[in-house]
Design a protein around this motif. Sequence first.
Motif, short mmCIF file in Angstrom:
data_model
loop_
_atom_site.label_atom_id
_atom_site.label_comp_id
_atom_site.label_asym_id
_atom_site.label_seq_id
_atom_site.Cartn_x
_atom_site.Cartn_y
_atom_site.Cartn_z
N UNK A 1 0.97 -1.21 0.12
CA UNK A 1 -0.24 0.37 0.09
C UNK A 1 0.94 1.10 -0.30
N UNK B 1 -11.67 9.28 -1.73
CA UNK B 1 -10.57 8.11 -0.96
C UNK B 1 -10.69 6.69 -0.58
N UNK B 2 -12.11 6.92 -0.86
CA UNK B 2 -12.80 5.15 -0.14
C UNK B 2 -12.21 4.30 -1.27
N UNK C 1 -8.31 4.20 -1.77
CA UNK C 1 -7.42 3.38 -0.86
C UNK C 1 -7.99 1.87 -1.85
N UNK C 2 -9.41 1.65 -2.06
CA UNK C 2 -10.05 0.21 -2.96
C UNK C 2 -9.07 -0.12 -4.26
N UNK D 1 -5.75 -0.92 -3.45
CA UNK D 1 -6.00 -2.71 -2.49
C UNK D 1 -6.16 -3.52 -4.01
#
Lengths: 96, 659
Positions: free
Chosen positions: B96, B238-239, B242-243, B246
């Motif tokens: 990450x 932002x979610x 991040x997803x 990942x």
Amino acid sequence: MVSNMKDDTERPAVGSLADLGQGERAVIRSMRGGRVFGLRAASMGFTEGAEVRMVRNQSRGPVIVEVRGSQVALGRGEASKIWVERADTPKKPGGD
Amino acid sequence: MTIALAGQPNVGKSTVFNMLTGLNQHVGNWPGKTVEKKAGVFHYGQAAIDVIDLPGTFSLTAESEEERIARDFIIRERPDVVVVIVNAASLERGLYLVAELLALPSPLVIGLNMTDVAERQGIHVSPTILEAALGIPVCPMIASRNVGVRELIARAIAEANTASDPDQRGLFVGDEHRPVLRAVLELIGGRVPEPYSEAWVGMKLLEGDAEITALMQESAAADWGPINALLHEHEDAYLDIARARYEWISRIVRAAVEKPRAGQVTRTEIIDRVATHPVHGVVLLLAVVGLIFWLTYTLGTPAVSWLDQAIVGPAADLARAILPANPPWLRSLVAEGMIGGVGTVLTFVPILVIFFVALGVLEDVGYLARAAYVMDRFMHPMGLHGRSFMPLFLGFGCNVPAVMGCRIIENRRLRLLTILLAPFVPCTARLAVVAFLTPAFFGGNSTLVSWGLVSLNLLVLIVVGLAVHRLVFKGTHLAFIMEMPLYHTPNLRSVVAFVRHNTWEFVKKAGTIILVFSIAVWFLSRVPTGDLQTSLLADVGKALTPVSRWIGTNDWRINVALLTSFVAKENTIATLGVLFGGEGSSGGLAARVAGILSPGAALSFLVVQMLFIPCLPTIAAIRSESRSWRWAALSLGLMLVISFVMGAAVYHAYGWLVT
């Protein structure tokens, strides 16, 4: 452990991470709470679709969750902001 | 050439840094920041290479000072190569950070560390596949056993020499927000100030990054409106970012990592059945802390008295012998004021070494995270986290390592609050004073009184914690989210570096403050007549009798005893000895002191003594840890007021209850 699995049928499939019993697996569905927490949690692997396993959950105090290959301790308040869907077929729990 | 080391906390980054630079390292602060900056030099062939150890971070957001420092360094200083250390046993987490670093301008090389720990967990990572999938050099290594570090550095240097500035990489956005990012990039085009790249700024804006938002708001000036509106509309992007990161990571991990069958029980899980258990975990923690104290007393105390007899005493004798007899104060100044002050600093060294070895080993093993986990629910009401427990508990031994131990708390606000609370924990020296005086003061009730005094201190600690949390920090809740690292064997080199650095820091920073103030107190207690009874300090004690009347005594000698405890808490006894003619037996001294105090006043004197201002070395440690004289002054003022208020309250309550 056995009682946990029996409960599964009665408990709703979707709930907060904090309600997950020890050894249970689930998939993250949504994140609530503020941006600061969301960003922090997301960078530690708590994102929609991620698989989680509850490692330690005593009815009070923080929990330990396995997510994306690491274990993360999470305050109970924080855990209750993460919504998860229980895995349909609970795998045979390993360590507990 | 400059190499920057990046990585999460606890992945062996410092091990690599220490291995490369050895003693050629300089520890200071990032300019204007409270975060430690470690820089060093090593020689590779003919070339001297600078290494910067960036703060350990999980990501590169604007949410913590460490993360802002790490990304600012790479953006502004443009290191020739960034070496990012990742833990093979928790590769996803490490990648990450790699995903974030990819969007920055420097070439990257990955040190795939702890491959041994991963193998033991049944996790097999293929460096070749990982390298192919990432398009970045990947070097497998075991830093703790010095395996693969040389190869890592060779590849890093080769990469620094050959790689052109990488093209824009690492722009991970979910499909949903890809058009939004494009729109943002169009709007900010040509408005991004140097040295930032437009793509990175665009992504950080979408992430809602506070620092970059402020930067662009100023830079775009009148044109900010539409950008802001667009960003506002996609607040939760932002979610998605991040997803997307990942998802990229999952694809790579699926290709490059073989995982153990589900259900395999790892060593970490076996240990954690006890270590994170709500009851057994607390018992284990108490046993661990007990062991630390036992080590301190069996190893530290003899070492302290040896230092005193073998170094401080002879040095003072030598000074008396070689210095001229005139002026008469000179010998006393050197032998008692200066060498005595140095002696005070020295006596802390063995204790600090033991505490820091313990903290260093426990942190390196991965246990401190468990200790924090089991204690969290007890610390929460005070606005503290589990991490605060260990330093506070060390305070029962000595407040200095307690304050310095607060370094293990990452969050600055929590660290400052814990530092402020640490001196309320009664240290060994204060407990010794209590043990010396209570039998003469209270006879058969002395045990009860002693426990009462300790409990009062802890109660005050809790109340102050609650109050500061509510009033100063407005009760804002800090999210508790903490990585639980896998247990691994501690690395001797890292522990030694940790102990050496922290102890030296105390001697260097706190030492000078202690020395200056010791000499000042010596001066006050000698001038003008050379006798404590008629000194300036005695005058101060006499001037303070109107204050001490609140706590039930008119005797200036009690004030002077308290004042001298500022240098070291155990001085209370020595001063009482001088002032009450204490050449006789110790029991006699306590009895003589008891003779001039009513029971109520005796009790309040002990209360004040237990809660009185932190000793000088503790103040010096607070100043150097918080890097703020104001915080040290706040601690001093707070304890001064609380000690007298509590003393007065106890005195009056006693009088009221008994009569």
